[in-house]
Design an enzyme around this catalytic site. Sequence first.
Site, mmCIF file in Angstrom:
data_model
loop_
_atom_site.group_PDB
_atom_site.id
_atom_site.type_symbol
_atom_site.label_atom_id
_atom_site.label_comp_id
_atom_site.label_asym_id
_atom_site.label_seq_id
_atom_site.Cartn_x
_atom_site.Cartn_y
_atom_site.Cartn_z
ATOM 1 N N HIS A 48 0.821 -1.225 0.000
ATOM 2 C CA HIS A 48 0.000 0.000 0.000
ATOM 3 C C HIS A 48 0.846 1.263 0.000
ATOM 4 O O HIS A 48 0.316 2.353 -0.210
ATOM 5 C CB HIS A 48 -0.970 0.002 1.191
ATOM 6 C CG HIS A 48 -0.354 0.211 2.536
ATOM 7 N ND1 HIS A 48 0.087 -0.842 3.320
ATOM 8 C CD2 HIS A 48 -0.088 1.338 3.248
ATOM 9 C CE1 HIS A 48 0.571 -0.369 4.452
ATOM 10 N NE2 HIS A 48 0.481 0.958 4.430
ATOM 11 N N ASP A 104 0.201 -7.693 1.174
ATOM 12 C CA ASP A 104 0.532 -6.261 1.220
ATOM 13 C C ASP A 104 2.051 -6.107 1.189
ATOM 14 O O ASP A 104 2.685 -5.750 2.180
ATOM 15 C CB ASP A 104 -0.071 -5.655 2.487
ATOM 16 C CG ASP A 104 0.168 -4.160 2.618
ATOM 17 O OD1 ASP A 104 0.401 -3.507 1.580
ATOM 18 O OD2 ASP A 104 0.118 -3.655 3.762
ATOM 19 N N SER A 141 4.653 2.057 8.099
ATOM 20 C CA SER A 141 4.338 1.038 7.094
ATOM 21 C C SER A 141 5.533 0.755 6.192
ATOM 22 O O SER A 141 6.248 1.671 5.785
ATOM 23 C CB SER A 141 3.185 1.505 6.197
ATOM 24 O OG SER A 141 1.947 1.338 6.805
#
Length: 594
Positions: free
Chosen positions: A87, A133, A232
């Site tokens: 992402h 992801d 992230s």
Amino acid sequence: MRAQKMLTLFLFVLAFVTAFADNTPVYHSSSQDLDISLSQGRIVSGWEAYEGQFPYQLSLRMVNQNGRVSACGATLIHNEWALTAGHCPAGRVTLVVRAGVTDIKRPQLMFETTEYYTHPLYVDLLPFVQPNDIALIKFPRPVEYNDALYPIRLQSSHHKDKDYNNVVFTAFGWGRNWTDGVSPEVMNWVYLKGISNEYCRTSFGGSSIIVDSTICAAHYNVTSQSVCQGDSGGGLTILDNDGELSQLGVASFVSGSGCHTEVPAGFIRTGHYHDWYTEVTGLKFDWVPAADINAISQLLLMRAQEMLTLFIFVLAFVTAFADNTPVYHASSQDLAVSLSQGRISSGWEAYEGQFPYQLSLRMVNRNGRVSACGATLIHNEWALTSGHCPAGSVTLVVRAGVTDIKRPQLMFETTEYYTHPRFIDLYPYVQHDDIALIKFPRPVEYNDALQPIRLQSSYDKDKNYNNVVFTAFGWGKNWTDGVSPEVMNWVYLKGISNEYCRTRYGGSSIIAETTICAAHYNVTSQSVCQGDSGGGLTILDNDGELSQVGIASFVSGSGCHTEVPAGFVRPGHYHDWFTEVTGLKFDWVPAADI
């Protein structure tokens, strides 16, 4: 179907723009105002890293098609590849990578890439947390390893489903220090503890997002310990059984109730994806743990006794114009077009080293919006640009020694700039004194592709340049609202009197003594355009040397491909201010005056 199956897994991708409300998994990249990245903070309830402690951790800034910037981490796994969460780069047009970095303002390397690969089972535009992801990032050229820049080994496929319950992990990054808190300049790290997927699933209300390829990690000894917004894509590491570090997780999601709560965070197990890594990169990252080698050896020995043959298998170790009002021509249009072919309006493509004093700027404002300008190198620590370019920005990214925007010799960030004291930074109209100085964090080294330009002498500040041929250059659009080039373009322009220029702008008082106006040379559409602001206007002076006599400031509201001239600021009027700000003298005396 996937969205229905995920039920309540809705999130706002790349931002925690609403308050956390429940235990829905949400991504923890950050697209909040980037000015807070200069504030003190840390990964939640962790500690500040020392220089070189995590030489494999990279910082990412991702720019989407609307020029919006968000932040993530990544890890170095090869001298041409990094690994991050899917992402993070998904849907982005360009990524800025900082490497060899602990203090975000002082990276060893800073470069841009547009080449990345999200996992084929990851849906880039789906606004929910997803399995798979994970993404690989390809560098434009190999990096050189050193003590502050070194790759991390990935989890072995033999351990991809290993039980890490109660195992102590390390996580690190520049993420926020609390839910919607501040982000640090210096990387922070924290210990986390592994928990079973079964327990993790209950923490997320039985969510199907926790799958075999997930590792969940909770606080170690303080309940608020966690990764947070901006972390992230960063790594989760352990000291493996052979005494070496391994990255077994990629930071993916946290709870919708906040990253400082007791709810665990989710990471992607890197060991599940070795076949895909090899398919994309052509490289093998897998390896066999010593215990498995011993087991294989024992099995082979048994077979050898039966078959009298010994087989040993050795397994080796990513804006609309309307009229003739003056308008600025910095560009904050979708940066996707910066990857399209185009040029300064009706000009020509530059060859390498033709304009060694021209710099490229990307300015990031408080809302994370990116715009583009030019600048000129006037000293090994200083650049000159238009005031409206950096005004209101929280940070500037400078490319130097650059003709092809994707291949700069140097790329660095600075937050130190000075607009002229009479220039009002937040005034949204064209102004006089549209000039600014940019200070570099450290001196640059001159070479054939990176040289300073001499500024117009104060003795020539009011010189009549009517019909004089100028040269302008930059990466601005090739037409009003057109496309911008990868390679710098240049064009000849011709000086016109301020009196005539003023008539073309309806008598506007913006054309002052400090203005030079320049019109087309031999084709009416020749001009500077959006994205060329701050760049230079040069002449071959009377002594045979180049001088910069103008700084690109404004064009006509009727468009930059029309016959209406463009406006530039005369640097010769500002030598006292240059010296006041820099402590340096840029003025000189033309031979005729000597």
